[in-house]
Design a protein around this motif. Sequence first.
Motif, mmCIF file in Angstrom:
data_model
loop_
_atom_site.group_PDB
_atom_site.id
_atom_site.type_symbol
_atom_site.label_atom_id
_atom_site.label_comp_id
_atom_site.label_asym_id
_atom_site.label_seq_id
_atom_site.Cartn_x
_atom_site.Cartn_y
_atom_site.Cartn_z
ATOM 1 N N TYR A 107 44.010 60.208 37.644
ATOM 2 C CA TYR A 107 43.378 59.239 36.751
ATOM 3 C C TYR A 107 44.460 58.579 35.920
ATOM 4 O O TYR A 107 45.559 59.096 35.774
ATOM 5 C CB TYR A 107 42.293 59.890 35.884
ATOM 6 N N PHE A 108 44.135 57.398 35.409
ATOM 7 C CA PHE A 108 45.096 56.664 34.592
ATOM 8 C C PHE A 108 44.387 55.608 33.765
ATOM 9 O O PHE A 108 43.340 55.091 34.148
ATOM 10 C CB PHE A 108 46.202 56.032 35.452
ATOM 11 N N ASP A 109 44.999 55.325 32.605
ATOM 12 C CA ASP A 109 44.445 54.349 31.668
ATOM 13 C C ASP A 109 44.446 52.948 32.250
ATOM 14 O O ASP A 109 45.338 52.590 33.030
ATOM 15 C CB ASP A 109 45.278 54.325 30.384
ATOM 16 N N THR A 110 43.452 52.161 31.834
ATOM 17 C CA THR A 110 43.384 50.740 32.177
ATOM 18 C C THR A 110 43.095 49.959 30.884
ATOM 19 O O THR A 110 42.651 50.549 29.899
ATOM 20 C CB THR A 110 42.239 50.451 33.184
ATOM 21 N N THR A 129 50.351 54.900 33.934
ATOM 22 C CA THR A 129 51.023 56.169 34.192
ATOM 23 C C THR A 129 49.990 57.171 34.678
ATOM 24 O O THR A 129 48.967 57.387 34.020
ATOM 25 C CB THR A 129 51.695 56.691 32.905
ATOM 26 N N ALA A 130 50.266 57.760 35.831
ATOM 27 C CA ALA A 130 49.315 58.684 36.460
ATOM 28 C C ALA A 130 49.231 60.008 35.718
ATOM 29 O O ALA A 130 50.219 60.523 35.201
ATOM 30 C CB ALA A 130 49.726 58.938 37.906
ATOM 31 N N CYS A 131 48.012 60.553 35.686
ATOM 32 C CA CYS A 131 47.737 61.909 35.216
ATOM 33 C C CYS A 131 46.996 62.606 36.347
ATOM 34 O O CYS A 131 46.308 61.957 37.139
ATOM 35 C CB CYS A 131 46.859 61.885 33.974
ATOM 36 N N THR A 132 47.111 63.916 36.426
ATOM 37 C CA THR A 132 46.374 64.662 37.438
ATOM 38 C C THR A 132 45.528 65.727 36.752
ATOM 39 O O THR A 132 45.891 66.253 35.692
ATOM 40 C CB THR A 132 47.315 65.318 38.467
ATOM 41 N N ASP A 145 53.944 59.714 37.131
ATOM 42 C CA ASP A 145 54.350 58.655 38.064
ATOM 43 C C ASP A 145 53.838 57.304 37.593
ATOM 44 O O ASP A 145 52.698 57.205 37.109
ATOM 45 C CB ASP A 145 53.758 58.881 39.469
ATOM 46 N N PRO A 146 54.643 56.244 37.772
ATOM 47 C CA PRO A 146 54.094 54.904 37.550
ATOM 48 C C PRO A 146 53.091 54.607 38.665
ATOM 49 O O PRO A 146 53.300 54.994 39.812
ATOM 50 C CB PRO A 146 55.317 53.997 37.636
ATOM 51 N N ILE A 147 52.006 53.948 38.305
ATOM 52 C CA ILE A 147 50.965 53.632 39.282
ATOM 53 C C ILE A 147 50.546 52.184 39.066
ATOM 54 O O ILE A 147 50.497 51.713 37.935
ATOM 55 C CB ILE A 147 49.800 54.641 39.172
ATOM 56 N N ARG A 148 50.352 51.460 40.179
ATOM 57 C CA ARG A 148 50.040 50.029 40.100
ATOM 58 C C ARG A 148 48.763 49.758 40.894
ATOM 59 O O ARG A 148 48.571 50.296 41.971
ATOM 60 C CB ARG A 148 51.205 49.225 40.680
ATOM 61 N N VAL A 149 47.907 48.924 40.315
ATOM 62 C CA VAL A 149 46.677 48.492 40.985
ATOM 63 C C VAL A 149 46.724 46.971 41.078
ATOM 64 O O VAL A 149 46.947 46.299 40.077
ATOM 65 C CB VAL A 149 45.415 48.924 40.205
ATOM 66 N N GLU A 150 46.552 46.465 42.288
ATOM 67 C CA GLU A 150 46.557 45.010 42.482
ATOM 68 C C GLU A 150 45.511 44.631 43.510
ATOM 69 O O GLU A 150 45.089 45.448 44.319
ATOM 70 C CB GLU A 150 47.945 44.536 42.920
ATOM 71 N N ARG A 151 45.116 43.386 43.448
ATOM 72 C CA ARG A 151 44.145 42.865 44.401
ATOM 73 C C ARG A 151 44.846 42.585 45.726
ATOM 74 O O ARG A 151 46.003 42.151 45.739
ATOM 75 C CB ARG A 151 43.538 41.576 43.844
ATOM 76 N N VAL A 152 44.158 42.842 46.818
ATOM 77 C CA VAL A 152 44.692 42.552 48.152
ATOM 78 C C VAL A 152 43.916 41.358 48.676
ATOM 79 O O VAL A 152 42.683 41.406 48.786
ATOM 80 C CB VAL A 152 44.530 43.754 49.110
#
Length: 125
Positions: free
Chosen positions: A43-46, A34-37, A115-122
């Motif tokens: 920034y967002f937790d991982t 979940t995005a923070c500003t 906002d939901p935020i997604r990080v993935e490998r390309v």
Amino acid sequence: MQIRISWPAGQLTATLGDTPTSMALAKALPIVSTACTWGEEVYFDTPVSVAAEPDARQVVDPGTVAFWTEGDALALPYGPTPISRGEECRLASPCNVLGRFNGDPRLLATVRSGDPIRVERVDPA
């Protein structure tokens, strides 16, 4: 390594260097958070927890992909934060530098806190 960060209003890709933190992040992908500003920073937790690297920096260029070790979070500055001096990107504390966005980092201005935020490998084409 290339990653894609996406949120409801957009997405950006980034190129990460070969660092211990980048490798730890790669093992945890994909990540949904979940995005923070904070000023002009997203920034967002991982689920990643690492120590500060010797070259950790507090002031970085806009579009830097950084890892905030004190909060186990990705920090993505695209402009000044509340503690910046002038137009610099000053992070909350020294962060590990992972890489840079390939596109215009100002697109991050469309991210809203919560906002939901997604990080993935390309995968390379």
